[in-house]
Design a protein around this motif. Structure first.
Motif, PDB file in Angstrom:
ATOM      1  N   UNK A 107      85.493  24.205  21.661  1.00 48.78           N
ATOM      2  CA  UNK A 107      85.511  25.663  21.717  1.00 48.78           C
ATOM      3  C   UNK A 107      85.342  26.249  20.320  1.00 48.78           C
ATOM      4  N   UNK A 108      85.372  27.548  20.248  1.00 48.57           N
ATOM      5  CA  UNK A 108      85.156  28.235  18.976  1.00 48.57           C
ATOM      6  C   UNK A 108      86.173  27.776  17.935  1.00 48.57           C
ATOM      7  N   UNK A 109      85.649  27.401  16.779  1.00 42.28           N
ATOM      8  CA  UNK A 109      86.472  26.917  15.670  1.00 42.28           C
ATOM      9  C   UNK A 109      85.717  27.144  14.362  1.00 42.28           C
ATOM     10  N   UNK A 110      86.380  26.893  13.249  1.00 41.46           N
ATOM     11  CA  UNK A 110      85.753  26.988  11.927  1.00 41.46           C
ATOM     12  C   UNK A 110      86.053  25.710  11.154  1.00 41.46           C
ATOM     13  N   UNK A 135      77.930  33.543  16.758  1.00 38.04           N
ATOM     14  CA  UNK A 135      77.750  34.980  17.069  1.00 38.04           C
ATOM     15  C   UNK A 135      76.994  35.199  18.373  1.00 38.04           C
ATOM     16  N   UNK A 136      77.265  34.363  19.377  1.00 40.11           N
ATOM     17  CA  UNK A 136      76.627  34.519  20.675  1.00 40.11           C
ATOM     18  C   UNK A 136      75.209  33.992  20.764  1.00 40.11           C
ATOM     19  N   UNK A 162      80.897  27.327  18.299  1.00 40.21           N
ATOM     20  CA  UNK A 162      81.270  26.428  19.381  1.00 40.21           C
ATOM     21  C   UNK A 162      80.185  25.363  19.500  1.00 40.21           C
ATOM     22  N   UNK A 163      80.564  24.199  20.018  1.00 39.59           N
ATOM     23  CA  UNK A 163      79.637  23.077  20.145  1.00 39.59           C
ATOM     24  C   UNK A 163      79.627  22.552  21.574  1.00 39.59           C
TER      25      UNK A 163
END
Length: 88
Positions: A30-33, A52-53, A73-74
């Motif tokens: 999921x979304x991460x940095x 960014x979508x 996200x991946x």
């Protein structure tokens, strides 16, 4: 691009020596940095990265580049993915 050529480019750009990363088939993150900048060469399989979508698909021989602290996200393909990554 060949892995040897990619390693030379990474060194010229100040990245650490590359690591090989393998991700499972049909997996995802999921979304991460990341606290580091990453530049990677896909060796096998595929990876889709959403920033960014906007989703971008990378396949063998293609390079992706993520700046530090960029939320993303991946998604990994049906064969998973293996890639070389340099970090700085």
């Amino acid at each position: 691009m060949q892995p040897e050529d990619f390693a030379v480019i990474l060194a010229q750009e100040g990245f650490q020596p590359p690591l090989t990363i393998t991700r499972e088939p049909n997996g995802h993150m999921g979304t991460h940095t990341h606290a580091f900048e990453a530049k990677a060469l896909v060796l096998s399989g595929e990876i889709s990265i959403s920033v960014d979508g906007v989703e971008s698909l990378y396949e063998p021989g293609q390079v992706f580049h993520l700046r530090a602290q960029v939320p993303h996200a991946e998604q990994y393909g049906p064969q998973g993915v293996e890639y070389l990554v340099g970090r700085k």
